[in-house]
Design an enzyme around this catalytic site. Structure first.
Site, PDB file in Angstrom:
ATOM      1  N   ARG A 111      -2.156 102.210  77.951  1.00  0.00           N
ATOM      2  CA  ARG A 111      -2.914 102.821  76.969  1.00  0.00           C
ATOM      3  C   ARG A 111      -3.092 104.129  77.313  1.00  0.00           C
ATOM      4  O   ARG A 111      -2.700 104.745  78.321  1.00  0.00           O
ATOM      5  CB  ARG A 111      -4.530 102.457  77.429  1.00  0.00           C
ATOM      6  CG  ARG A 111      -4.665 100.727  76.992  1.00  0.00           C
ATOM      7  CD  ARG A 111      -4.900 100.693  75.380  1.00  0.00           C
ATOM      8  NE  ARG A 111      -5.374  99.571  74.860  1.00  0.00           N
ATOM      9  CZ  ARG A 111      -4.504  98.542  74.540  1.00  0.00           C
ATOM     10  NH1 ARG A 111      -3.116  98.838  74.189  1.00  0.00           N
ATOM     11  NH2 ARG A 111      -4.795  97.447  74.214  1.00  0.00           N
ATOM     12  N   HIS A 139       2.231 103.671  68.917  1.00  0.00           N
ATOM     13  CA  HIS A 139       1.652 102.681  69.549  1.00  0.00           C
ATOM     14  C   HIS A 139       2.068 101.297  68.831  1.00  0.00           C
ATOM     15  O   HIS A 139       1.167 100.425  68.241  1.00  0.00           O
ATOM     16  CB  HIS A 139      -0.099 102.499  69.124  1.00  0.00           C
ATOM     17  CG  HIS A 139      -0.665 101.475  70.117  1.00  0.00           C
ATOM     18  ND1 HIS A 139      -2.065 101.743  70.730  1.00  0.00           N
ATOM     19  CD2 HIS A 139      -0.177 100.257  70.638  1.00  0.00           C
ATOM     20  CE1 HIS A 139      -2.256 100.870  71.375  1.00  0.00           C
ATOM     21  NE2 HIS A 139      -1.375  99.837  71.324  1.00  0.00           N
TER      22      HIS A 139
HETATM   23  P1  NAP Z   1      -2.068  91.648  82.863  1.00  0.00           P
HETATM   24  O1  NAP Z   1      -0.911  90.396  82.640  1.00  0.00           O
HETATM   25  O2  NAP Z   1      -3.213  91.372  82.955  1.00  0.00           O
HETATM   26  O3  NAP Z   1      -1.219  92.578  83.952  1.00  0.00           O
HETATM   27  C1  NAP Z   1      -1.980  93.615  84.397  1.00  0.00           C
HETATM   28  C2  NAP Z   1      -1.149  94.068  85.637  1.00  0.00           C
HETATM   29  O4  NAP Z   1      -1.845  95.462  86.106  1.00  0.00           O
HETATM   30  C3  NAP Z   1      -1.416  93.024  86.676  1.00  0.00           C
HETATM   31  O5  NAP Z   1      -0.209  93.211  87.440  1.00  0.00           O
HETATM   32  C4  NAP Z   1      -2.537  93.708  87.538  1.00  0.00           C
HETATM   33  O6  NAP Z   1      -2.422  93.340  88.999  1.00  0.00           O
HETATM   34  C5  NAP Z   1      -2.182  95.088  87.403  1.00  0.00           C
HETATM   35  N1  NAP Z   1      -3.503  96.156  87.599  1.00  0.00           N
HETATM   36  C6  NAP Z   1      -4.488  96.095  87.140  1.00  0.00           C
HETATM   37  N2  NAP Z   1      -5.374  97.011  87.550  1.00  0.00           N
HETATM   38  C7  NAP Z   1      -4.775  97.616  88.641  1.00  0.00           C
HETATM   39  C8  NAP Z   1      -5.059  98.497  89.563  1.00  0.00           C
HETATM   40  N3  NAP Z   1      -6.360  98.925  89.815  1.00  0.00           N
HETATM   41  N4  NAP Z   1      -4.016  98.769  90.505  1.00  0.00           N
HETATM   42  C9  NAP Z   1      -2.886  98.177  90.335  1.00  0.00           C
HETATM   43  N5  NAP Z   1      -2.567  97.406  89.561  1.00  0.00           N
HETATM   44  C10 NAP Z   1      -3.401  96.818  88.830  1.00  0.00           C
HETATM   45  O7  NAP Z   1      -1.545  92.544  81.533  1.00  0.00           O
HETATM   46  P2  NAP Z   1      -0.365  92.595  80.371  1.00  0.00           P
HETATM   47  O8  NAP Z   1      -0.339  91.321  79.226  1.00  0.00           O
HETATM   48  O9  NAP Z   1       0.825  92.889  81.198  1.00  0.00           O
HETATM   49  O10 NAP Z   1      -0.582  93.745  79.698  1.00  0.00           O
HETATM   50  C11 NAP Z   1      -0.702  95.083  80.184  1.00  0.00           C
HETATM   51  C12 NAP Z   1      -1.416  96.199  79.173  1.00  0.00           C
HETATM   52  O11 NAP Z   1      -0.478  96.537  78.322  1.00  0.00           O
HETATM   53  C13 NAP Z   1      -2.553  95.726  78.373  1.00  0.00           C
HETATM   54  O12 NAP Z   1      -3.430  95.779  79.167  1.00  0.00           O
HETATM   55  C14 NAP Z   1      -2.570  96.575  77.202  1.00  0.00           C
HETATM   56  O13 NAP Z   1      -3.355  97.819  77.544  1.00  0.00           O
HETATM   57  C15 NAP Z   1      -0.931  97.045  77.405  1.00  0.00           C
HETATM   58  N6  NAP Z   1      -0.451  96.774  75.876  1.00  0.00           N
HETATM   59  C16 NAP Z   1       0.354  97.823  75.424  1.00  0.00           C
HETATM   60  C17 NAP Z   1       0.877  97.462  74.041  1.00  0.00           C
HETATM   61  C18 NAP Z   1       1.483  98.079  73.148  1.00  0.00           C
HETATM   62  O14 NAP Z   1       1.942  97.977  72.028  1.00  0.00           O
HETATM   63  N7  NAP Z   1       1.538  99.546  73.711  1.00  0.00           N
HETATM   64  C19 NAP Z   1       0.952  96.010  73.514  1.00  0.00           C
HETATM   65  C20 NAP Z   1       0.388  94.904  74.508  1.00  0.00           C
HETATM   66  C21 NAP Z   1      -0.171  95.385  75.792  1.00  0.00           C
HETATM   67  P3  NAP Z   1      -2.831  92.133  89.415  1.00  0.00           P
HETATM   68  O15 NAP Z   1      -1.482  91.185  89.001  1.00  0.00           O
HETATM   69  O16 NAP Z   1      -2.937  91.973  90.967  1.00  0.00           O
HETATM   70  O17 NAP Z   1      -4.012  91.514  88.671  1.00  0.00           O
HETATM   71  C1  GLV Z   2      -1.975  96.112  72.099  1.00  0.00           C
HETATM   72  O1  GLV Z   2      -1.727  97.440  72.210  1.00  0.00           O
HETATM   73  C2  GLV Z   2      -2.302  95.066  72.862  1.00  0.00           C
HETATM   74  O2  GLV Z   2      -3.162  95.324  73.669  1.00  0.00           O
HETATM   75  O3  GLV Z   2      -1.763  94.035  72.404  1.00  0.00           O
END
Ligand code: NAP
Ligand code: GLV
Length: 320
Positions: A236, A283
Site C-alpha cells: 500500500r 495499482h
Molecule cells: P497476509 O496473508 O495477511 O500477509 C501479510 C503478511 O504481513 C504476514 O506475513 C504478516 O505476518 C506480515 N505482517 C503484518 N504486519 C506486520 C508487522 N507489523 N511486522 C512484520 N510483518 C507483518 O496478506 P496478503 O494476502 O499477503 O496481502 C498483503 C497485502 O498486499 C494486502 O494487505 C494489500 O495491502 C496488498 N495487496 C496489493 C495488491 C496490489 O494490486 N497492489 C493486491 C493485493 C494485495 P504474520 O504472518 O506473522 O501475520
Molecule cells: C488490492 O489492492 C487488494 O488489496 O486486493
C-alpha cells in the site's frame, strides 16, 4: 425460505471495479439470492445479510441492521479498518489462487527487471549505445520479502525456484523450506542487511505505516552486486515515505518499482512519473477478478449458512 440479500458496495472508479461487471458475476453465482447493486432505490436495509464491498463510504455499512458478514473484495482491508462505524460482524478478505498468482507474476517480473538491469538496457537502447554490463546469476542476489503471508509466500517460492536466495520477514515466526525467515522488530535489521532487492507485501496497519523510509533503505546490503539495493512496493502507498524514496534514489537505492502510492491516481506533477530510476504501475499488480472472487464469496456464504466456519477472517485487533 427467503434468503438474505447480498448488497454490493463498490467504489473503485476503474474498469476492474465496474459495479455492473461485479453484479453480473454475483447474479450468476448467487442465483437463489437477491443481489443489490447499491445505490438502489427500492430495498429494505433489514433484508441485507451480506455485503461485498470495495472502498465503501465510511458509515455505509452501518445502515444494515441484520448484516451477518462483510466480504472485502480485495486482499487489503485498510480502507475498511479506517471506518470507525464498521459493524462488528466477521470481516472476510480475499485470499484466492487467482489473485495470489497475479501478484506472484508482478513480483517475479519486477525482480527480474531490476536483476537483469532492464532500466539501464532500455535507456542504452534509446540512446543507441551498445554497452553490455555484467549480468549476475540469480544465485548472487538475495530478495527480501517483507510480509511472508499469502502473497509473499507464493512469490518467495517461485523466486527461489528461479535461483534467487530469498529471505522473509513477518510478525510471527515462520518455517518455509529453503527460505530464511526473520520475525518481529528484533530481527528486522538482520533481515534488511541480507537484502539486495526488497519486496514489500505488507498490509497497511498502525504498525506498518511509513515503514519504508530512509533509515530502513540505509540498512539494506550496501555491498549488493547490483551496485545499490532496489525497492519494490506492491503493498500500500501508506507504507512508504515518498519524500524519502525520492531522496534515496541518490544512490542509497539503485531503483524502485512502485505499484501503490499515498495518492492514487498519482498527481500529474509527481516526480514519480518521470524519474529515470522509478518504474511506476497504476495499482494493478494483482487485480481482483470478479469471476474468481464472486465464486469465493458465494462458497463462503454457502458454508457459513450450513454451519461451517468462514475462512480468512480479519483479526480486527491486528488490523489485517
Ligand atoms: P497476509 O496473508 O495477511 O500477509 C501479510 C503478511 O504481513 C504476514 O506475513 C504478516 O505476518 C506480515 N505482517 C503484518 N504486519 C506486520 C508487522 N507489523 N511486522 C512484520 N510483518 C507483518 O496478506 P496478503 O494476502 O499477503 O496481502 C498483503 C497485502 O498486499 C494486502 O494487505 C494489500 O495491502 C496488498 N495487496 C496489493 C495488491 C496490489 O494490486 N497492489 C493486491 C493485493 C494485495 P504474520 O504472518 O506473522 O501475520
Ligand atoms: C488490492 O489492492 C487488494 O488489496 O486486493
Amino acid at each position: 425460505m427467503t434468503r438474505g440479500a447480498l448488497a454490493l458496495l463498490i467504489h473503485g472508479g476503474t474498469d476492474n471495479w465496474s459495479p455492473e461487471r461485479w453484479k453480473a458475476r454475483f447474479d450468476q453465482v448467487c442465483h437463489d439470492r437477491r443481489v443489490l447493486q447499491l445505490p438502489q432505490a427500492s430495498f429494505n436495509p433489514a433484508d441485507v445479510h451480506y455485503a461485498a464491498v470495495w472502498k465503501p463510504v465510511p458509515g455505509e455499512l452501518a445502515a444494515f441492521p441484520n448484516l451477518k458478514v462483510i466480504f472485502n473484495l480485495g486482499a487489503g482491508v485498510d480502507a475498511l479498518m479506517a471506518d470507525k462505524t464498521l459493524p462488528s460482524v466477521p470481516l472476510v478478505r480475499v485470499a484466492v489462487d487467482d489473485l495470489t498468482n497475479r501478484m506472484m507474476e508482478y513480483v517475479v517480473l519486477h525482480v527480474l527487471m531490476h536483476h537483469r538491469q532492464e532500466p539501464y538496457l532500455r535507456e542504452s537502447q534509446r540512446n543507441g549505445r551498445w554497452a553490455p554490463k555484467y549480468q549476475w546469476p540469480a544465485s548472487a542476489i538475495c530478495v527480501g520479502i517483507m510480509g511472508i503471508g499469502t502473497l509473499g509466500a507464493r512469490a518467495a517460492h517461485v523466486l527461489q525456484q528461479i535461483g534467487f536466495r530469498v529471505v522473509g520477514w513477518s510478525r510471527s515466526r515462520k518455517q518455509v523450506e529453503g527460505i530464511e525467515c526473520f520475525a518481529g522488530g528484533e530481527q528486522f535489521d538482520a533481515f534488511l542487511r541480507r537484502t539486495d532487492i526488497l519486496v514489500c507485501l505488507l498490509p497497511l496497519t498502525a504498525d506498518t505505516r511509513g515503514i519504508l523510509n530512509r533509515d530502513v533503505f540505509g540498512k539494506l546490503n550496501r555491498a549488493s552486486p547490483l551496485g545499490a539495493p532496489v525497492l519494490i512496493n506492491a503493498g500500500r502507498g501508506g507504507l512508504q515515505n515518498e519524500a524519502d524514496i525520492l531522496a534515496s534514489l541518490d544512490g542509497t537505492l539503485g531503483g524502485v518499482s512502485l505499484d501503490v502510492f499515498s495518492r492514487e491516481p498519482v498527481p500529474a506533477d509527481s516526480p514519480f512519473w518521470t524519474h529515470p530510476k522509478v518504474v511506476l504501475t497504476p495499482h494493478n499488480a494483482a487485480d481482483t477478478d470478479p469471476g474468481a472472487i464472486s465464486r469465493y464469496v458465494a462458497e463462503q456464504i454457502a458454508r457459513f449458512e450450513a454451519g461451517g466456519a468462514l475462512e480468512n477472517v480479519v483479526d480486527r485487533a491486528r488490523g489485517y
